[in-house]
Design a protein around this motif. Structure first.
Motif, PDB file in Angstrom:
ATOM      1  N   VAL A  92       7.573  77.792   3.105  1.00 42.10           N
ATOM      2  CA  VAL A  92       6.520  77.801   2.095  1.00 42.10           C
ATOM      3  C   VAL A  92       5.805  79.148   2.153  1.00 42.10           C
ATOM      4  O   VAL A  92       5.223  79.506   3.177  1.00 42.10           O
ATOM      5  CB  VAL A  92       5.504  76.663   2.319  1.00 42.10           C
ATOM      6  CG1 VAL A  92       4.426  76.695   1.235  1.00 42.10           C
ATOM      7  CG2 VAL A  92       6.210  75.312   2.325  1.00 42.10           C
ATOM      8  N   GLU A  93       5.849  79.873   1.061  1.00 41.90           N
ATOM      9  CA  GLU A  93       5.158  81.161   0.970  1.00 41.90           C
ATOM     10  C   GLU A  93       3.798  80.951   0.317  1.00 41.90           C
ATOM     11  O   GLU A  93       3.703  80.521  -0.831  1.00 41.90           O
ATOM     12  CB  GLU A  93       5.986  82.158   0.164  1.00 41.90           C
ATOM     13  CG  GLU A  93       5.372  83.548   0.123  1.00 41.90           C
ATOM     14  CD  GLU A  93       6.245  84.566  -0.575  1.00 41.90           C
ATOM     15  OE1 GLU A  93       5.858  85.752  -0.609  1.00 41.90           O
ATOM     16  OE2 GLU A  93       7.316  84.181  -1.104  1.00 41.90           O
ATOM     17  N   TRP A  94       2.757  81.221   1.094  1.00 44.92           N
ATOM     18  CA  TRP A  94       1.380  81.113   0.588  1.00 44.92           C
ATOM     19  C   TRP A  94       1.072  82.373  -0.211  1.00 44.92           C
ATOM     20  O   TRP A  94       1.092  83.481   0.313  1.00 44.92           O
ATOM     21  CB  TRP A  94       0.404  80.967   1.764  1.00 44.92           C
ATOM     22  CG  TRP A  94      -1.048  81.022   1.371  1.00 44.92           C
ATOM     23  CD1 TRP A  94      -1.863  82.108   1.390  1.00 44.92           C
ATOM     24  CD2 TRP A  94      -1.841  79.938   0.890  1.00 44.92           C
ATOM     25  NE1 TRP A  94      -3.127  81.783   0.954  1.00 44.92           N
ATOM     26  CE2 TRP A  94      -3.140  80.450   0.643  1.00 44.92           C
ATOM     27  CE3 TRP A  94      -1.592  78.595   0.645  1.00 44.92           C
ATOM     28  CZ2 TRP A  94      -4.176  79.653   0.162  1.00 44.92           C
ATOM     29  CZ3 TRP A  94      -2.620  77.810   0.167  1.00 44.92           C
ATOM     30  CH2 TRP A  94      -3.887  78.319  -0.067  1.00 44.92           C
TER      31      TRP A  94
ATOM     32  N   ASP B 299      -3.360  82.806  -4.034  1.00 41.57           N
ATOM     33  CA  ASP B 299      -4.008  82.712  -5.343  1.00 41.57           C
ATOM     34  C   ASP B 299      -4.331  81.242  -5.593  1.00 41.57           C
ATOM     35  O   ASP B 299      -3.546  80.510  -6.177  1.00 41.57           O
ATOM     36  CB  ASP B 299      -3.065  83.262  -6.419  1.00 41.57           C
ATOM     37  CG  ASP B 299      -3.686  83.216  -7.808  1.00 41.57           C
ATOM     38  OD1 ASP B 299      -4.907  83.015  -7.905  1.00 41.57           O
ATOM     39  OD2 ASP B 299      -2.938  83.365  -8.797  1.00 41.57           O
ATOM     40  N   GLY B 300      -5.513  80.813  -5.122  1.00 40.04           N
ATOM     41  CA  GLY B 300      -5.850  79.401  -5.212  1.00 40.04           C
ATOM     42  C   GLY B 300      -4.945  78.619  -4.282  1.00 40.04           C
ATOM     43  O   GLY B 300      -4.845  78.906  -3.090  1.00 40.04           O
ATOM     44  N   LYS B 301      -4.232  77.635  -4.826  1.00 39.06           N
ATOM     45  CA  LYS B 301      -3.292  76.834  -4.022  1.00 39.06           C
ATOM     46  C   LYS B 301      -1.854  77.141  -4.420  1.00 39.06           C
ATOM     47  O   LYS B 301      -0.982  76.301  -4.303  1.00 39.06           O
ATOM     48  CB  LYS B 301      -3.583  75.348  -4.222  1.00 39.06           C
ATOM     49  CG  LYS B 301      -4.923  74.884  -3.699  1.00 39.06           C
ATOM     50  CD  LYS B 301      -5.045  73.367  -3.699  1.00 39.06           C
ATOM     51  CE  LYS B 301      -5.031  72.801  -5.097  1.00 39.06           C
ATOM     52  NZ  LYS B 301      -5.222  71.324  -5.104  1.00 39.06           N
ATOM     53  N   LYS B 302      -1.576  78.336  -4.859  1.00 39.53           N
ATOM     54  CA  LYS B 302      -0.265  78.655  -5.397  1.00 39.53           C
ATOM     55  C   LYS B 302       0.750  78.873  -4.280  1.00 39.53           C
ATOM     56  O   LYS B 302       0.524  79.646  -3.354  1.00 39.53           O
ATOM     57  CB  LYS B 302      -0.350  79.893  -6.287  1.00 39.53           C
ATOM     58  CG  LYS B 302       0.763  79.997  -7.307  1.00 39.53           C
ATOM     59  CD  LYS B 302       0.435  81.042  -8.362  1.00 39.53           C
ATOM     60  CE  LYS B 302       1.485  81.040  -9.458  1.00 39.53           C
ATOM     61  NZ  LYS B 302       1.182  82.057 -10.499  1.00 39.53           N
ATOM     62  N   LEU B 303       1.906  78.172  -4.399  1.00 35.04           N
ATOM     63  CA  LEU B 303       2.935  78.210  -3.375  1.00 35.04           C
ATOM     64  C   LEU B 303       4.291  78.513  -3.981  1.00 35.04           C
ATOM     65  O   LEU B 303       4.594  78.105  -5.103  1.00 35.04           O
ATOM     66  CB  LEU B 303       3.031  76.861  -2.652  1.00 35.04           C
ATOM     67  CG  LEU B 303       1.764  76.258  -2.063  1.00 35.04           C
ATOM     68  CD1 LEU B 303       2.054  74.866  -1.540  1.00 35.04           C
ATOM     69  CD2 LEU B 303       1.203  77.140  -0.964  1.00 35.04           C
ATOM     70  N   LYS B 304       5.117  79.202  -3.223  1.00 29.65           N
ATOM     71  CA  LYS B 304       6.536  79.334  -3.531  1.00 29.65           C
ATOM     72  C   LYS B 304       7.277  78.630  -2.399  1.00 29.65           C
ATOM     73  O   LYS B 304       7.157  79.002  -1.235  1.00 29.65           O
ATOM     74  CB  LYS B 304       6.952  80.801  -3.636  1.00 29.65           C
ATOM     75  CG  LYS B 304       8.362  81.000  -4.165  1.00 29.65           C
ATOM     76  CD  LYS B 304       8.749  82.474  -4.179  1.00 29.65           C
ATOM     77  CE  LYS B 304       8.008  83.242  -5.257  1.00 29.65           C
ATOM     78  NZ  LYS B 304       8.488  84.651  -5.344  1.00 29.65           N
ATOM     79  N   ILE B 305       8.040  77.594  -2.754  1.00 29.65           N
ATOM     80  CA  ILE B 305       8.633  76.704  -1.761  1.00 29.65           C
ATOM     81  C   ILE B 305      10.153  76.852  -1.781  1.00 29.65           C
ATOM     82  O   ILE B 305      10.802  76.520  -2.775  1.00 29.65           O
ATOM     83  CB  ILE B 305       8.247  75.240  -2.049  1.00 29.65           C
ATOM     84  CG1 ILE B 305       6.722  75.098  -2.087  1.00 29.65           C
ATOM     85  CG2 ILE B 305       8.851  74.298  -1.023  1.00 29.65           C
ATOM     86  CD1 ILE B 305       6.255  73.813  -2.744  1.00 29.65           C
ATOM     87  N   TYR B 306      10.707  77.365  -0.691  1.00 26.68           N
ATOM     88  CA  TYR B 306      12.159  77.469  -0.552  1.00 26.68           C
ATOM     89  C   TYR B 306      12.613  76.245   0.245  1.00 26.68           C
ATOM     90  O   TYR B 306      12.308  76.120   1.434  1.00 26.68           O
ATOM     91  CB  TYR B 306      12.543  78.751   0.181  1.00 26.68           C
ATOM     92  CG  TYR B 306      12.038  80.017  -0.480  1.00 26.68           C
ATOM     93  CD1 TYR B 306      12.730  80.601  -1.541  1.00 26.68           C
ATOM     94  CD2 TYR B 306      10.866  80.627  -0.039  1.00 26.68           C
ATOM     95  CE1 TYR B 306      12.261  81.762  -2.144  1.00 26.68           C
ATOM     96  CE2 TYR B 306      10.391  81.792  -0.639  1.00 26.68           C
ATOM     97  CZ  TYR B 306      11.090  82.344  -1.694  1.00 26.68           C
ATOM     98  OH  TYR B 306      10.626  83.494  -2.282  1.00 26.68           O
TER      99      TYR B 306
END
Length: 758
Positions: A213-215, A218-225
């Motif tokens: 999970v890349e934090w 920006d708020g609660k924005k996530l990039k999830i691999y």
């Protein structure tokens, strides 16, 4: 093998790329290491989570002492039921797309222990090694409930079974009874009855489950691999639990190192990784160990009772098929097990039943050809046994009881070429040279046996969407959020797109595995080629319609006044069907339009009329040779011919690879796979690669795959049926039948280990 697409545009056969053995475009990235899997993304300043498992089967956590762990420099947090935030998910039964009935397991929700190896804590640290060490010194005390049961036989003896509810999408209840099966059985000339068993089997894909999970800060924005068989399903699951919008939880899964059904549901590491990332406002990775992979579901231990009878000629007089399977205490995992018997064989007297029993294990999960792999072993073994009783060759017995309609639903098949699978497979194998007498063929100290089995699998389609963009330089990019767990999705979608627009395959690129792309179903059930392929065809047709309109705006257009249905796309041109001299190059159309690109988005879904009127299935027949050492009892599968009828074959290379893999798994199921559950401890004892046996290269010999030509314009726009599951069916039974032919000993309990033959 090749044929024209069933819907417009018409394509000239000399431009076909569908049906050709084109190699995977992602192949070089995979073999060079450039392809990144979920645990390989280089996210900066990453922390690592390590899961702590329960050593007990049933009971309650009474105390957690994390003081020593938190005192270690670099340890960021220890999450457990004592400090995880409250989610609406903890109070309601939020489910993923493929969840069975009941209430799903919710990690770290409460102190109660429901199964061995249940995750009970997550340690997050600055390095993986530190997190693993810290997890090893975490102090947890339990109140153990000794009144647990992980033994399906014990549950059956206690009368704990119940009729399986319909709560799961895709589960079909047993067919309604016909005639009087018991009366017909008693009156029949020939009859057999037997109990067929296999214990739990685990998926064991090469790539273990992991989530990075890349934090994004920006708020609660996530990039999830995530390691998954369906990025949109994971996104929906995560969004519901954590109250995130789709733009806040982007899920990416470009490559999946095998799943076989274990990745259909979001697994608990994705929940833990996202939870930790949100709480700590930091990037976090959670990876499972091979041992922890044994807590994510399995093919359920199933006990089947089959009773068959026939007349003197070998015509079936009755079929009875009952299955008794395990599920967890908290969900009702169901499989379609007994129905296949009624689909494959006709009888005026039939009776089917399917029961579950709740025991103290984790919820079983779909595993390659779920239900069918289980059911086909029992019915195909029983059919073989009855054929010997009736004195009829096993192949002739199946032909004698062949059905051209689906007896369970009183529907015609959209297509069925199983009879051709029988004939072509038998010819290639040399079945007519078989000596029918058991123990009649030897090679020195080896007993040689031949056996066969058959199968069928649903040819289904799900709704799917895709988008396409054709740039001015002639490059076509098509995207869909579907998955590729190794089946060849990248290449077959590229082929469909290239052929639909008549472009060289080098000018086409297909992207997948990202929730920023149009939604697609999970990759399972052998429906991806039909579902996503039809969506890709549809969106490319939309591009084609726009190109035709642009072409007709050109000065002195040779295509003026022609409808889309009356043109073909081939060799980079748009041509009139009736006069191919009326043509214009696609590159010229784009240049004349002045447009930087032409874009479209479209979807495809099943035809409800066809699905109501027809029974849609793929079919196969497997022929097997075994050699059994008479003294040692060792079994070698020396030769297999697997004949498959699966509609239109988009790519014979990747399709053959799928059938090879299914055949290997059939060998594995028959001879090796079993998770040993110590019912005194309630724990799998061989939860590793060294003791959970699967085939290696030396175990696999000659496998011959035949694709029987089959046209089906009813099943979906492309006329394809999936091959992911069908190749496995009938193989385990064929091996058991061949072992009987070789040795004269009938084994109904898988795997066929040495002790069962000596």
């Amino acid at each position: 093998m090749s044929q024209t697409i069933a819907t417009p545009p018409t394509v000239r056969l000399d431009s076909d790329v569908i049906g050709k053995p084109i190699s995977r475009p992602e192949g070089p990235a995979k073999v060079s290491g450039a392809a990144k899997y979920a645990a390989e993304y280089n996210v900066p300043n990453l922390w690592y989570g390590y899961i702590v498992d329960s050593p007990i089967v049933k009971g309650k956590i009474t105390k957690i002492d994390a003081s020593a762990v938190l005192a270690l420099p670099g340890v960021q947090q220890v999450f457990s039921h004592e400090n995880v935030p409250s989610f609406a998910w903890f109070d309601r039964s939020y489910k993923d797309d493929v969840a069975p009935g009941g209430s799903p397991f919710r990690p770290l929700h409460e102190p109660e222990i429901l199964f061995s190896q249940q995750p009970v804590a997550l340690v997050v640290a600055e390095t993986f090694e530190l997190a693993r060490y810290a997890a090893s010194i975490l102090r947890i005390e339990y109140a153990v409930d000794e009144d647990f049961n992980t033994d399906l036989d014990k549950a059956r003896a206690a009368g704990k079974g119940f009729d399986a509810p319909k709560g799961k999408t895709g589960f079909l209840p047993p067919p309604k009874p016909k005639g009087d099966a018991e009366k017909a059985f008693q009156a029949a000339a020939h009859k057999i009855e037997g109990e067929y068993v296999h214990h739990a089997q685990h998926h064991n894909p090469m790539e273990m489950f992991a989530t990075t999970v890349e934090w994004l800060g920006d708020g609660k924005k996530l990039k999830i691999y995530d390691k998954t068989q369906g990025a949109p399903n994971v996104q929906q699951y995560i969004s519901k639990i954590f109250g995130l919008g789709k733009d806040e939880a982007r899920v990416i899964s470009k490559y999946t190192g095998g799943g076989f059904g274990s990745g259909l549901r979001p697994q608990h590491q994705v929940f833990l990784a996202v939870m930790a990332s949100l709480e700590l406002e930091h990037s976090v990775r959670v990876s499972l160990t091979r041992q922890q992979m044994f807590s994510l579901g399995h093919r359920p231990h199933t006990i089947q009772d089959v009773k068959l009878s026939s007349d003197d000629q070998g015509c079936l007089q009755s079929i009875e098929h009952n299955a008794f399977a395990e599920t967890s205490q908290y969900e009702n995992e169901t499989e379609t097990v007994v129905n296949w018997s009624g689909i494959l064989y006709k009888s005026d007297n039939s009776k089917f039943a399917y029961e579950l029993a709740k025991i103290d294990v984790d919820t079983p999960a779909d595993m390659r050809a779920p239900g069918a792999a289980t059911g086909s072993f029992a019915i195909e073994s029983a059919i073989d046994e009855l054929s010997y009783k009736a004195g009829v060759d096993p192949l002739e017995f199946r032909l004698l009881n062949y059905t051209y309609t689906d007896p369970t639903e009183d529907k015609p098949f959209s297509s069925k070429r199983l009879i051709d699978c029988y004939h072509e497979g038998a010819k290639r194998f040399g079945w007519d040279q078989r000596n029918p007498e058991p123990r009649s063929t030897r090679e020195g100290n080896l007993l040689v046996g031949w056996g066969m089995g058959s199968g069928c699998w649903d040819a289904s389609m799900q709704k799917a969407a895709a988008k396409a963009s054709l740039s001015a330089d002639g490059q076509l990019t098509v995207s869909s959020a579907t998955n590729d767990q190794g089946a060849g999705t990248y290449v077959i979608m590229t082929q469909v797109a290239a052929q639909t627009l008549g472009l060289p395959i080098e000018q086409v690129k297909f992207n997948l595995g990202d929730t920023d792309f149009p939604v697609a179903p999970i990759q399972g059930g052998s429906w991806t080629a039909a579902s996503v392929g039809s969506a890709v065809q549809a969106v490319c047709q939309e591009i084609g319609k726009k190109l035709l309109k642009l072409a007709q705006r050109m000065e002195n257009s040779p295509l003026e006044g022609i409808d889309f249905e009356d043109v073909q796309f081939a060799d980079g041109h748009i041509r009139a069907n009736e006069d191919i001299t009326r043509t214009v190059a696609i590159a010229e159309v784009l240049a004349a339009s002045g447009e930087a690109k032409v874009e479209a988005e479209s979807s495809a879904q099943p035809n409800p009329i066809n699905t109501m009127k027809y029974s849609m299935h793929s079919h196969n027949a497997a022929f097997v040779e075994v050699k059994v050492d008479e003294d040692l009892g060792t079994i070698h599968v020396t030769r297999v011919v697997n004949a498959v009828a699966a509609g239109r074959i988009l790519n014979p290379k990747t399709a053959r690879s799928q059938v090879l893999g299914g055949t290997v798994w059939g060998i594995s199921m028959a001879l090796m796979e079993e998770a040993y559950l110590d019912n005194n401890l309630g724990r799998y004892m061989n939860h590793n690669y060294s003791e959970y046996h699967i085939p290696v290269n030396a175990d696999i010999h000659k496998i011959d795959v035949i694709f029987v030509e089959e046209e089906d314009d009813l099943v979906n726009p492309l006329g394809v049926k999936g091959v992911g599951e069908i190749g496995m069916l009938g193989v385990a039974a064929a091996i058991a039948n061949a072992v009987y032919h070789a040795t004269g000993k009938r084994v109904r309990d898988l795997p066929l280990t040495i002790d069962k033959l000596l």
